[in-house]
Design an enzyme around this catalytic site. Structure first.
Site, PDB file in Angstrom:
ATOM      1  N   HIS A 108       0.824  -1.217   0.000  1.00  0.00           N
ATOM      2  CA  HIS A 108       0.000   0.000   0.000  1.00  0.00           C
ATOM      3  C   HIS A 108       0.853   1.260   0.000  1.00  0.00           C
ATOM      4  O   HIS A 108       0.351   2.345   0.301  1.00  0.00           O
ATOM      5  CB  HIS A 108      -0.941  -0.002   1.223  1.00  0.00           C
ATOM      6  CG  HIS A 108      -2.022  -1.028   1.125  1.00  0.00           C
ATOM      7  ND1 HIS A 108      -2.799  -1.386   2.201  1.00  0.00           N
ATOM      8  CD2 HIS A 108      -2.449  -1.776   0.090  1.00  0.00           C
ATOM      9  CE1 HIS A 108      -3.665  -2.324   1.819  1.00  0.00           C
ATOM     10  NE2 HIS A 108      -3.473  -2.578   0.551  1.00  0.00           N
ATOM     11  N   CYS A 135       7.441  20.557  -7.717  1.00  0.00           N
ATOM     12  CA  CYS A 135       7.882  19.201  -8.097  1.00  0.00           C
ATOM     13  C   CYS A 135       9.343  19.278  -8.577  1.00  0.00           C
ATOM     14  O   CYS A 135       9.656  20.088  -9.463  1.00  0.00           O
ATOM     15  CB  CYS A 135       6.988  18.692  -9.238  1.00  0.00           C
ATOM     16  SG  CYS A 135       7.604  17.199 -10.025  1.00  0.00           S
ATOM     17  N   GLY A 175      -1.840  -9.005  12.592  1.00  0.00           N
ATOM     18  CA  GLY A 175      -2.324  -7.650  12.879  1.00  0.00           C
ATOM     19  C   GLY A 175      -3.141  -7.015  11.785  1.00  0.00           C
ATOM     20  O   GLY A 175      -3.021  -5.816  11.524  1.00  0.00           O
ATOM     21  N   THR A 176      -3.994  -7.813  11.121  1.00  0.00           N
ATOM     22  CA  THR A 176      -4.872  -7.220  10.113  1.00  0.00           C
ATOM     23  C   THR A 176      -6.292  -7.735  10.310  1.00  0.00           C
ATOM     24  O   THR A 176      -6.506  -8.894  10.651  1.00  0.00           O
ATOM     25  CB  THR A 176      -4.368  -7.502   8.675  1.00  0.00           C
ATOM     26  OG1 THR A 176      -5.246  -6.876   7.738  1.00  0.00           O
ATOM     27  CG2 THR A 176      -4.274  -8.981   8.385  1.00  0.00           C
ATOM     28  N   LEU A 203      -5.038  -9.611  17.476  1.00  0.00           N
ATOM     29  CA  LEU A 203      -5.573  -9.371  18.835  1.00  0.00           C
ATOM     30  C   LEU A 203      -6.876 -10.145  19.011  1.00  0.00           C
ATOM     31  O   LEU A 203      -7.194 -10.642  20.088  1.00  0.00           O
ATOM     32  CB  LEU A 203      -5.817  -7.869  19.024  1.00  0.00           C
ATOM     33  CG  LEU A 203      -6.171  -7.404  20.443  1.00  0.00           C
ATOM     34  CD1 LEU A 203      -5.016  -7.714  21.390  1.00  0.00           C
ATOM     35  CD2 LEU A 203      -6.480  -5.911  20.457  1.00  0.00           C
ATOM     36  N   GLU A 204      -7.617 -10.251  17.889  1.00  0.00           N
ATOM     37  CA  GLU A 204      -8.902 -10.968  17.942  1.00  0.00           C
ATOM     38  C   GLU A 204      -9.150 -11.579  16.571  1.00  0.00           C
ATOM     39  O   GLU A 204      -8.497 -11.194  15.594  1.00  0.00           O
ATOM     40  CB  GLU A 204     -10.029  -9.982  18.292  1.00  0.00           C
ATOM     41  CG  GLU A 204     -10.141  -8.842  17.289  1.00  0.00           C
ATOM     42  CD  GLU A 204     -10.968  -7.677  17.794  1.00  0.00           C
ATOM     43  OE1 GLU A 204     -11.251  -7.608  19.012  1.00  0.00           O
ATOM     44  OE2 GLU A 204     -11.314  -6.815  16.970  1.00  0.00           O
TER      45      GLU A 204
END
Ligand code: BV8
Length: 233
Positions: A108, A135, A175-176, A203-204
């Site tokens: 990403h 730029c 962790g996603t 975590l869950e």
């Protein structure tokens, strides 16, 4: 079991123990900002000042945080394991690299890079960016954008990721929440293409938790070092 090719997908949860906000937890980024305003090309076209402020605030925040034990454990795995270890991260922070990881794909993009819209040139960027920043390529203000993937844009290195998913013998998701595609579809891709063992560390339970052969729940700073210790035994 000794693995030869390990692919590890990480998400915002691996940086949570470093103090970096996740996206979809109750007080996460998307509870403070509307993703359609700050993480889409349309939002950037509508209000580039808001989007630059959003990324400037997060880029500046990187100076206040450090890698946690989960990042460090993954760098140790790459260094000490006989397996080929590839990190595919959805995160745009630089915490994996600062922990010592070298074999990494930022699917990403990265907050510490900007891209010129005139010729696609990508350059390292550590300070604020604004609509007035000229730029370096064409000299025009307003030409530079954050080098991150917004909704509706194609993530980077998808061919290389597809090959790695097909060839791995261990796929680990850390962790996603499993909300965002194509990353959320990687575990199904691995299961369809081969016989890799699949592990979710979070975590869950994530949206796709039932697709994993093994799961471990808890804070990544505790669960990931334990998992790496087991792999290196
Ligand atoms: C694409 C920008 C195709 C970077 C992000 C309609 C219109 C357009 C597209 C779509 C659409 N409908 C569906 C789509 C596809 C869309 C999508 O999936 N939408 C979802 C929401 C339905 N995907 C895309 O648009 C992608 N592109 O599909 O292109 C295409 C095809 C052809 C041609 C062109 C294009 C692009 C997706 C990337 C979007 N960019 N952000 C940035 O600013 O960061 S999204 C954002 O979500 C981040 O990138 C983040 O990385 C990503 C995933 O989030 P997570 O990392 O999972 O974070 P989250 O908060 O959700 O979860 C954290 C987890 O950690 C939780 O489970 C929590 O329990 C856990 N946790 C918390 N603390 C801890 C912990 N775990 C362990 N320890 C802890 N301490």
């Amino acid at each position: 079991m000794t693995y030869k090719r390990i692919v590890i997908l990480t998400g915002a949860g691996i940086s949570a123990d470093s103090g970096v906000d996740t996206f979809r937890d109750p007080d996460g980024v998307w509870s403070q900002y509307d993703w359609q305003e700050v993480a889409t090309p349309e939002g950037f076209a509508r209000n580039p000042v808001l989007v630059h402020d959003f990324y400037n605030m997060r880029r500046a925040g990187l100076a206040e945080v450090a890698p946690n034990a989960a990042h460090t454990a993954l760098a140790r795995l790459e260094r000490d394991s006989h397996a080929e270890v590839l990190i595919v991260t959805q995160n745009v922070d630089d915490l994996h690299e600062r922990a010592g990881t070298t074999n990494i794909i930022h699917m990403h993009g990265e907050m510490k890079k900007v891209r010129s819209q005139c010729d696609g040139h990508v350059l390292a960027w550590h300070t604020d960016l604004s609509v007035d920043t000229p730029c370096p390529q064409c000299g025009e203000p307003g030409c530079l954008r954050p080098h991150v993937v917004w909704f509706g844009e194609m993530p980077f290195s998808m061919d290389r990721i597809g090959r790695a998913l097909a060839e791995c013998d261990l796929f680990v998701s850390i962790g996603t929440s499993g909300n965002v595609y194509p990353a959320a579809g990687f575990v199904a891709e691995v299961r369809a293409k081969g016989h890799a063992h699949t592990v979710e560390i979070n975590l869950e339970p994530s949206e796709g938790h039932s697709l994993f052969a093994e799961t471990a729940y808890g804070r990544a700073a505790e669960t990931v070092p334990q998992f790496v210790d087991r792999l290196l035994r």
